[in-house]
Write an enzyme that holds these catalytic residues in place. Structure first.
Site: not given
Ligand code: NCD
Length: 304
Positions: A80, A101, A129
């Site tokens: 939204k 995320r 990450h």
């Molecule tokens: C990874 C990501 O999301 O960056 N996956 C994960 O978290 N294990 C790698 C990927 O998506 O290729």
């Protein structure tokens, strides 16, 4: 209050302590089963995930806590037009810790600046990450029994692979590390990682297109998926997606005690005939991810 946005937010000692706690959790699960009683973890996933989201949820449940959240932007108020800042302010009133995320680089940092509760970055676009890196570090410690004196090959999408950027950043603080960066020229490691991390810390590295050239030198081979969702052009993705396929035949050239890792999901880059090889560590790696996330939740919630 402490957040985990970048792996650099943790000192070497803190990483070592997290690995120790995770190892203790593996041995003494019952001891931890009520540590987070009454606490809630929220997972705000604006991008697809299987392992990261579910391992965080399993981690909190095994600590006796509860979980809430959403697993796609379409089912949240982002659809939204709500900003991350507003969402974070609201969820901070519902949960004690937030895992986020998001496809935009820097989004977790923005979230942490507005948050009243600890924020964990579970991937911000092609940037970082850090909890995958903690997963990778405990895997290396468990499989190789050391975090120093390693020849580390990283293969595939080094440009968009956020796990690669965080892993190189983390490993650069250990002694006698050498990187073999294996990618097609279109997917080479970004310059900022070379300048700010590798060159700044005098870490030796070799860039090559050929996965077999140095295979026999490696202690670790970290394979990655070509990050389809970050390509501007479908044709480029199709051309590059199967550039590397690791199989049983190629592994004949590798050391007997090579450790083969992959953050998963795998597409075609590791043939399934490698799964039976004792050097394949990627499914174990996914399992360790839950335990290190349990240790991280305890740390950020300041629970002994
Ligand atoms: C990874 C990501 O999301 O960056 N996956 C994960 O978290 N294990 C790698 C990927 O998506 O290729």
């Amino acid at each position: 209050m402490k957040h985990l946005i970048d792996i650099k937010d943790l000192s070497t000692q803190e990483i070592e302590d997290l690995i120790k706690v995770a190892q203790d959790i593996i041995k003494n699960k019952e001891k931890y089963s009520e540590k987070c009683k009454g606490k809630k973890l929220a997972t705000l996933f604006y991008e697809p995930s299987t392992r990261t989201r579910l391992s965080f949820e399993a981690a909190m449940l095994e600590l006796g806590g509860n979980v809430l959240g959403f697993s796609s932007a379409q089912t949240s108020s982002a659809a939204k037009g709500e900003s991350i800042s507003d969402t974070i302010k609201v969820i901070g009133g519902y949960a004690d810790i937030i895992v986020i995320r998001h496809p935009k680089e820097g989004s977790a940092l923005v979230a942490s600046m507005k948050s009243d509760v600890p924020i964990i970055n579970a991937g911000d676009g092609g940037h970082n990450h850090p909890t995958q890196t903690l997963t990778d570090l405990i895997t290396i410690q468990m499989e190789k029994h050391r975090l120093s004196n390693l020849n580390i090959g990283i293969c595939g999408d080094l440009k968009f692979g956020r796990t690669v950027h965080s892993l190189i950043t983390a490993m650069s603080r250990y002694k006698n590390i050498k990187f073999y960066l294996i990618s097609p020229k279109e997917l080479k490691i970004p310059d900022y990682i070379k300048t700010n991390i590798l060159e700044k810390n005098n870490i030796p590295y070799i860039e090559t297109k050929d996965i077999e050239e140095y295979l026999g030198d490696l202690d670790i081979l970290y394979m990655t998926r070509v990050q389809k969702e970050r390509f501007f052009n479908e044709d480029d993705y199709i051309r590059l997606k199967d550039y590397y396929i690791l199989n049983k035949e190629k592994l004949k050239k590798a050391k007997e005690d090579l450790c083969i890792m992959h953050p998963l999901p795998r597409v075609n880059e590791i043939s399934t005939d490698v799964d039976e090889d004792k050097r394949a560590a990627y499914f174990k790696q996914a399992k360790y991810g839950k335990y290190i996330r349990m240790a991280l939740i305890l740390k950020l919630l300041e629970i002994e």
